[in-house]
Write an enzyme that holds these catalytic residues in place. Structure first.
Site, PDB file in Angstrom:
ATOM      1  N   HIS A 114      -4.868   6.486   8.846  1.00  0.00           N
ATOM      2  CA  HIS A 114      -6.113   5.794   8.507  1.00  0.00           C
ATOM      3  C   HIS A 114      -7.008   5.631   9.741  1.00  0.00           C
ATOM      4  O   HIS A 114      -8.229   5.804   9.664  1.00  0.00           O
ATOM      5  CB  HIS A 114      -5.806   4.416   7.915  1.00  0.00           C
ATOM      6  CG  HIS A 114      -5.010   4.451   6.653  1.00  0.00           C
ATOM      7  ND1 HIS A 114      -3.744   3.933   6.559  1.00  0.00           N
ATOM      8  CD2 HIS A 114      -5.299   4.951   5.432  1.00  0.00           C
ATOM      9  CE1 HIS A 114      -3.289   4.102   5.334  1.00  0.00           C
ATOM     10  NE2 HIS A 114      -4.212   4.723   4.630  1.00  0.00           N
ATOM     11  N   GLY A 134      -8.298  11.686   3.917  1.00  0.00           N
ATOM     12  CA  GLY A 134      -7.352  12.606   4.521  1.00  0.00           C
ATOM     13  C   GLY A 134      -6.993  13.757   3.597  1.00  0.00           C
ATOM     14  O   GLY A 134      -6.991  13.617   2.369  1.00  0.00           O
ATOM     15  N   LYS A 151      -4.085  14.983   3.325  1.00  0.00           N
ATOM     16  CA  LYS A 151      -2.695  14.894   2.862  1.00  0.00           C
ATOM     17  C   LYS A 151      -2.623  14.767   1.348  1.00  0.00           C
ATOM     18  O   LYS A 151      -1.772  15.377   0.704  1.00  0.00           O
ATOM     19  CB  LYS A 151      -1.972  13.722   3.524  1.00  0.00           C
ATOM     20  CG  LYS A 151      -0.474  13.667   3.164  1.00  0.00           C
ATOM     21  CD  LYS A 151       0.256  12.604   3.949  1.00  0.00           C
ATOM     22  CE  LYS A 151      -0.057  11.220   3.414  1.00  0.00           C
ATOM     23  NZ  LYS A 151       0.557  11.014   2.064  1.00  0.00           N
ATOM     24  N   ASP A 152      -3.509  13.961   0.770  1.00  0.00           N
ATOM     25  CA  ASP A 152      -3.588  13.842  -0.686  1.00  0.00           C
ATOM     26  C   ASP A 152      -4.680  14.797  -1.174  1.00  0.00           C
ATOM     27  O   ASP A 152      -5.767  14.378  -1.586  1.00  0.00           O
ATOM     28  CB  ASP A 152      -3.883  12.400  -1.085  1.00  0.00           C
ATOM     29  CG  ASP A 152      -2.758  11.459  -0.682  1.00  0.00           C
ATOM     30  OD1 ASP A 152      -1.598  11.747  -1.031  1.00  0.00           O
ATOM     31  OD2 ASP A 152      -3.033  10.447  -0.012  1.00  0.00           O
ATOM     32  N   GLN A 161      -6.424  14.474  -4.769  1.00  0.00           N
ATOM     33  CA  GLN A 161      -7.365  13.365  -4.851  1.00  0.00           C
ATOM     34  C   GLN A 161      -8.654  13.694  -4.101  1.00  0.00           C
ATOM     35  O   GLN A 161      -9.760  13.436  -4.596  1.00  0.00           O
ATOM     36  CB  GLN A 161      -6.743  12.098  -4.275  1.00  0.00           C
ATOM     37  CG  GLN A 161      -5.618  11.518  -5.097  1.00  0.00           C
ATOM     38  CD  GLN A 161      -5.111  10.213  -4.516  1.00  0.00           C
ATOM     39  OE1 GLN A 161      -5.821   9.532  -3.779  1.00  0.00           O
ATOM     40  NE2 GLN A 161      -3.878   9.860  -4.832  1.00  0.00           N
ATOM     41  N   ILE A 176       2.036  11.675   8.628  1.00  0.00           N
ATOM     42  CA  ILE A 176       2.138  10.226   8.754  1.00  0.00           C
ATOM     43  C   ILE A 176       1.880   9.585   7.398  1.00  0.00           C
ATOM     44  O   ILE A 176       0.891   9.876   6.731  1.00  0.00           O
ATOM     45  CB  ILE A 176       1.152   9.701   9.808  1.00  0.00           C
ATOM     46  CG1 ILE A 176       1.564  10.208  11.198  1.00  0.00           C
ATOM     47  CG2 ILE A 176       1.086   8.183   9.799  1.00  0.00           C
ATOM     48  CD1 ILE A 176       0.599   9.832  12.300  1.00  0.00           C
ATOM     49  N   SER A 177       2.783   8.706   6.990  1.00  0.00           N
ATOM     50  CA  SER A 177       2.696   8.052   5.688  1.00  0.00           C
ATOM     51  C   SER A 177       3.493   6.764   5.729  1.00  0.00           C
ATOM     52  O   SER A 177       4.509   6.668   6.440  1.00  0.00           O
ATOM     53  CB  SER A 177       3.256   8.976   4.590  1.00  0.00           C
ATOM     54  OG  SER A 177       3.429   8.284   3.370  1.00  0.00           O
ATOM     55  N   SER A 178       3.050   5.773   4.954  1.00  0.00           N
ATOM     56  CA  SER A 178       3.820   4.529   4.871  1.00  0.00           C
ATOM     57  C   SER A 178       5.188   4.770   4.250  1.00  0.00           C
ATOM     58  O   SER A 178       6.123   3.988   4.466  1.00  0.00           O
ATOM     59  CB  SER A 178       3.047   3.489   4.056  1.00  0.00           C
ATOM     60  OG  SER A 178       2.751   3.979   2.757  1.00  0.00           O
ATOM     61  N   ARG A 179       5.339   5.851   3.495  1.00  0.00           N
ATOM     62  CA  ARG A 179       6.636   6.157   2.881  1.00  0.00           C
ATOM     63  C   ARG A 179       7.688   6.528   3.920  1.00  0.00           C
ATOM     64  O   ARG A 179       8.889   6.420   3.651  1.00  0.00           O
ATOM     65  CB  ARG A 179       6.485   7.301   1.878  1.00  0.00           C
ATOM     66  CG  ARG A 179       5.655   6.957   0.659  1.00  0.00           C
ATOM     67  CD  ARG A 179       5.580   8.137  -0.283  1.00  0.00           C
ATOM     68  NE  ARG A 179       4.771   7.848  -1.457  1.00  0.00           N
ATOM     69  CZ  ARG A 179       4.536   8.704  -2.436  1.00  0.00           C
ATOM     70  NH1 ARG A 179       5.058   9.930  -2.363  1.00  0.00           N
ATOM     71  NH2 ARG A 179       3.789   8.371  -3.462  1.00  0.00           N
TER      72      ARG A 179
END
EC number: 6.3.2.1
Length: 291
Positions: free
Chosen positions: A37, A147, A149-150, A153, A184-187
């Site tokens: 982010h 981003g 990454k998704d 979307q 990088i991801s919160s997962r």
């Protein structure tokens, strides 16, 4: 950093910035702020004079068949990170302010929804696109950064803004990665040490598939199998699929000259893989020569 929960106030603030000749950027997040982010904010600051973050972690949106629960996020933590990154305006959309009565307006994107791979049901995605359209309407003319990454979307948001002729441009930013290639991801915090050690296999597998395409592979399933063969020993793949980058249309052939191939040669390999019970998503772009 100015913080507000009122959509009328954030609109007034951004209108004043534009009236003074400054370019406005918007970065949206649902919370769980991480370096990915912050990289969006960094890119926004390079291209614009004023950066507004729309933090949706407190927002619960409802529809006819149920609701999407608010994220359990740490607002104070995220605020501190964004303030340190140089954000100018921090907007926290609240349901009571945005939706004083039930909303009857939803975005429908049937042409794209039918192509989505591994995504939530169409009604959820329509709600998500509607929410982004609402926030872009509040922000007014701006550049907004998401981003890559998704990827699915991102493409839907771009198409929505173009179709509605919104005075905003949706910009995709490269996925921020750890030194070992993991997106990088919160997962990632949900992975065990052993699973985290195996996680670089996802991007390595996508890279191997992209290399196979660059070397001449034009069968989409064969290219996906290159990645799957690398992943099966260490993870449980949900899907790896090749799509036309701009339309999300699944591809059988990667030959731009063939019927059903990518019209402009731009292909995106999308993947979702489970390490234990934690799904990680990633993607990679490939340009196939058109001549």
């Amino acid at each position: 950093m100015i913080t507000t929960e009122k959509h009328a106030e954030v609109r007034e603030l951004l209108d004043a910035e534009r009236a003074a000749g400054r370019r406005v950027a918007m970065v949206g997040t649902s919370g769980g702020t991480h370096a990915g982010h912050i990289s969006l904010v960094e890119q926004a600051k390079k291209e614009c004079d004023v950066v507004a973050v729309f933090w949706n972690g407190a927002l619960k949106l409802e529809w006819a068949s149920g609701g999407v629960q608010a994220y359990n996020r740490d607002l104070a933590h995220d605020q501190a990170l964004f303030e340190a990154a140089g954000v100018d305006i921090f907007y926290i959309p609240m349901r009571d302010d945005l939706y004083q009565r039930p909303s009857n307006t939803f975005m429908a994107m049937p042409g794209m929804l039918r192509h989505l791979t591994g995504m939530p049901e169409g009604e959820h995605m329509e709600l998500l696109v509607t929410m982004v359209a609402t926030l872009l309407n509040i922000a007014g003319p701006c550049l907004t950064f998401f981003g890559e990454k998704d990827w699915q979307q991102l493409v839907m948001f771009q198409r929505m803004a173009e179709d509605l002729h919104l005075p905003s441009r949706v910009i995709g930013c490269p996925t921020r990665r750890e030194p070992d290639g993991v997106a990088i991801s919160s997962r990632n915090t949900k992975l065990s040490p052993e699973q985290r050690a195996a996680a670089p296999a996802l991007y390595a597998a996508l890279t191997a598939a992209a290399d196979a395409i660059a070397a001449g592979e034009r069968d989409a399933r064969a290219a996906a199998e290159v990645a799957l063969a690398r992943l099966r020993p260490v993870a449980d793949p949900d899907y790896i699929v090749a799509v036309e980058a701009a339309t999300l249309r699944p591809l059988d052939t990667l030959d731009p000259a063939a019927e059903g191939g990518p019209s402009d040669g731009e292909v995106r390999l999308l993947a979702s893989v489970r390490f234990g019970t934690t799904p990680l998503v990633d993607n990679i772009g490939v340009t196939v020569p058109t001549a």
